[in-house]
Design an enzyme around this catalytic site. Structure first.
Site, PDB file in Angstrom:
ATOM      1  N   GLY A  97      -5.749  -9.138   7.267  1.00 22.84           N
ATOM      2  CA  GLY A  97      -4.896  -8.939   8.524  1.00 22.84           C
ATOM      3  C   GLY A  97      -3.495  -8.210   7.730  1.00 22.84           C
ATOM      4  O   GLY A  97      -3.541  -7.675   6.655  1.00 22.84           O
ATOM      5  N   VAL A  98      -2.461  -7.881   8.716  1.00 19.68           N
ATOM      6  CA  VAL A  98      -1.564  -7.099   8.181  1.00 19.68           C
ATOM      7  C   VAL A  98      -0.331  -8.099   7.876  1.00 19.68           C
ATOM      8  O   VAL A  98       0.113  -8.768   8.735  1.00 19.68           O
ATOM      9  CB  VAL A  98      -0.961  -5.916   9.249  1.00 19.68           C
ATOM     10  N   ALA A 152      17.167 -10.111  -3.200  1.00 19.81           N
ATOM     11  CA  ALA A 152      16.324 -11.583  -3.092  1.00 19.81           C
ATOM     12  C   ALA A 152      14.866 -11.090  -3.668  1.00 19.81           C
ATOM     13  O   ALA A 152      14.132 -12.219  -4.171  1.00 19.81           O
ATOM     14  CB  ALA A 152      16.410 -11.996  -1.757  1.00 19.81           C
ATOM     15  N   HIS A 186      16.673  -6.788  -0.910  1.00 17.21           N
ATOM     16  CA  HIS A 186      15.802  -6.102  -2.128  1.00 17.21           C
ATOM     17  C   HIS A 186      16.320  -7.049  -3.489  1.00 17.21           C
ATOM     18  O   HIS A 186      15.486  -7.418  -4.227  1.00 17.21           O
ATOM     19  CB  HIS A 186      16.381  -4.832  -2.634  1.00 17.21           C
ATOM     20  N   ARG A 213      -0.106   0.609   2.243  1.00 18.18           N
ATOM     21  CA  ARG A 213      -1.236   0.924   3.237  1.00 18.18           C
ATOM     22  C   ARG A 213      -2.017  -0.515   3.106  1.00 18.18           C
ATOM     23  O   ARG A 213      -1.865  -1.200   2.184  1.00 18.18           O
ATOM     24  CB  ARG A 213      -2.331   1.987   2.326  1.00 18.18           C
ATOM     25  N   VAL A 214      -2.831  -0.727   4.094  1.00 20.59           N
ATOM     26  CA  VAL A 214      -3.575  -2.136   3.958  1.00 20.59           C
ATOM     27  C   VAL A 214      -4.849  -1.655   3.321  1.00 20.59           C
ATOM     28  O   VAL A 214      -5.471  -0.585   3.271  1.00 20.59           O
ATOM     29  CB  VAL A 214      -4.049  -2.488   5.640  1.00 20.59           C
ATOM     30  N   ASP A 259      -4.687 -10.908   2.491  1.00 20.90           N
ATOM     31  CA  ASP A 259      -6.111 -10.914   3.421  1.00 20.90           C
ATOM     32  C   ASP A 259      -6.221  -9.815   4.485  1.00 20.90           C
ATOM     33  O   ASP A 259      -5.613  -8.774   3.907  1.00 20.90           O
ATOM     34  CB  ASP A 259      -5.980 -12.470   4.251  1.00 20.90           C
ATOM     35  N   ASN A 272       1.246  -9.728  -2.291  1.00 21.47           N
ATOM     36  CA  ASN A 272       2.231  -8.748  -1.778  1.00 21.47           C
ATOM     37  C   ASN A 272       3.669  -9.336  -1.495  1.00 21.47           C
ATOM     38  O   ASN A 272       3.773 -10.602  -1.216  1.00 21.47           O
ATOM     39  CB  ASN A 272       1.623  -8.277  -0.274  1.00 21.47           C
ATOM     40  N   HIS A 301       6.853  -8.656   1.232  1.00 21.35           N
ATOM     41  CA  HIS A 301       7.140  -8.266   2.329  1.00 21.35           C
ATOM     42  C   HIS A 301       8.822  -8.387   2.699  1.00 21.35           C
ATOM     43  O   HIS A 301       9.200  -9.672   2.819  1.00 21.35           O
ATOM     44  CB  HIS A 301       6.395  -8.774   3.507  1.00 21.35           C
TER      45      HIS A 301
HETATM   46  C1  GAR Z   1      10.109  -3.602  -0.599  1.00 22.13           C
HETATM   47  O1  GAR Z   1      11.221  -3.845   0.258  1.00 22.13           O
HETATM   48  C2  GAR Z   1       8.855  -4.244  -0.169  1.00 22.13           C
HETATM   49  O2  GAR Z   1       9.439  -5.461   0.411  1.00 22.13           O
HETATM   50  C3  GAR Z   1       8.603  -3.348   0.922  1.00 22.13           C
HETATM   51  O3  GAR Z   1       8.567  -2.197   0.485  1.00 22.13           O
HETATM   52  C4  GAR Z   1       9.872  -2.121  -0.541  1.00 22.13           C
HETATM   53  C5  GAR Z   1       9.636  -1.352  -1.755  1.00 22.13           C
HETATM   54  O4  GAR Z   1      10.560  -1.170  -2.405  1.00 22.13           O
HETATM   55  N1  GAR Z   1       7.218  -3.551   1.401  1.00 22.13           N
HETATM   56  C6  GAR Z   1       6.829  -3.571   2.475  1.00 22.13           C
HETATM   57  O5  GAR Z   1       7.302  -3.284   3.301  1.00 22.13           O
HETATM   58  C7  GAR Z   1       5.054  -3.659   2.749  1.00 22.13           C
HETATM   59  N2  GAR Z   1       5.073  -4.249   4.176  1.00 22.13           N
HETATM   60  P1  GAR Z   1      10.487  -0.903  -4.254  1.00 22.13           P
HETATM   61  O6  GAR Z   1       9.298   0.499  -4.325  1.00 22.13           O
HETATM   62  O7  GAR Z   1      11.729  -0.486  -4.449  1.00 22.13           O
HETATM   63  O8  GAR Z   1       9.932  -1.844  -4.839  1.00 22.13           O
END
Ligand code: GAR
Length: 223
Positions: free
Chosen positions: A150-151, A180, A178, A98-99, A148, A114, A116
């Site tokens: 934004g997304v 990485a 994952h 969620r943002v 910030d 965060n 990503h």
């Molecule tokens: C991760 O790959 C993370 O980068 C992604 O959710 C996954 C959580 O995995 N986040 C996003 O996509 C945010 N935009 P996890 O619960 O096993 O850590």
């Protein structure tokens, strides 16, 4: 007793919690001078809550309110209150889907990060690894950034590259992303809590040791 120099992290997640585990293990091993003092989720039975409780870390589900992609204002206040009551200094988003809006951003300004699953600014938003695979890029990876309004748009702290192999499926690619992430996030958090990051405009400069920018050469799990 914990030394006073150990930073207090609050982790927010909606999913399995593999990044949370990597962070908690890095804290326990002393690779991040911090400890996770609270885990919050918008999903009642999220794996991240189970994994936190297994480690004796306080973990709570806080209902997100009626919206699908953000917390409503009352929920944001409840999240902020819980984090402040736990004495959280840094908010770590680990798969929180969620943002965050102004109530939250103001409460922890400059102290929310965060991860990503793409090399931002490419492929912000949902299922970034699938977007990258469908687009046909040859390299993708993961990004740790400040949050910030934004997304997936805040200043970039660190990135790690993952090659896209010809025989990858979105799932095999995600598995390596994952891996990485589990390396990159602890390194970035260590620098953050040590006060080694300097923000210059949009640029985040590393005053301490820079993370190795590993280019994974197509190695596979166990291979
Ligand atoms: C991760 O790959 C993370 O980068 C992604 O959710 C996954 C959580 O995995 N986040 C996003 O996509 C945010 N935009 P996890 O619960 O096993 O850590």
């Amino acid at each position: 007793m914990q030394p006073t120099s150990v930073a207090r992290l609050g982790v927010l997640g909606s999913g399995a919690g593999s990044n949370f585990v990597a962070i908690a293990e890095a804290c326990a091993a002393g690779r991040i001078p911090a400890r996770v003092v609270l885990v919050l989720s918008d999903v009642e039975h999220a794996g991240i809550l189970v994994r936190a409780r297994e480690r004796g870390i306080p973990a709570r589900y806080i209902p997100p309110g009626p919206f699908r992609t953000k917390l409503d204002e009352e929920a944001e206040r409840a999240y902020v209150r819980a984090l402040q009551e736990a004495g959280v200094e840094y908010v770590v988003l680990a798969g929180f889907m969620r943002v965050l809006k102004s109530v939250f951003l103001r409460a922890f300004e400059g102290r929310i990060v965060n991860i990503h699953p793409s090399l931002l600014p490419s492929f912000p938003g949902l299922a970034a690894w699938r977007q990258a695979w469908e687009y046909g890029v040859k390299v993708t990876g993961c990004t740790v950034h400040f949050v910030d309004a934004g997304v997936d748009s805040g200043p970039i702290i660190g990135q790690q590259v993952v090659p896209v192999l010809d025989d990858d499926t979105p799932e095999t690619l995600l598995e390596r992303i994952h891996q990485a992430e589990h390396e990159l996030y602890p390194r970035c958090l260590a620098a953050l809590v040590r006060g080694e990051l300097v923000l210059q405009g949009r640029r985040v400069l590393w005053r301490g040791a820079r993370p190795e920018q590993e280019t994974r050469t197509g190695d596979r799990p166990g291979g």
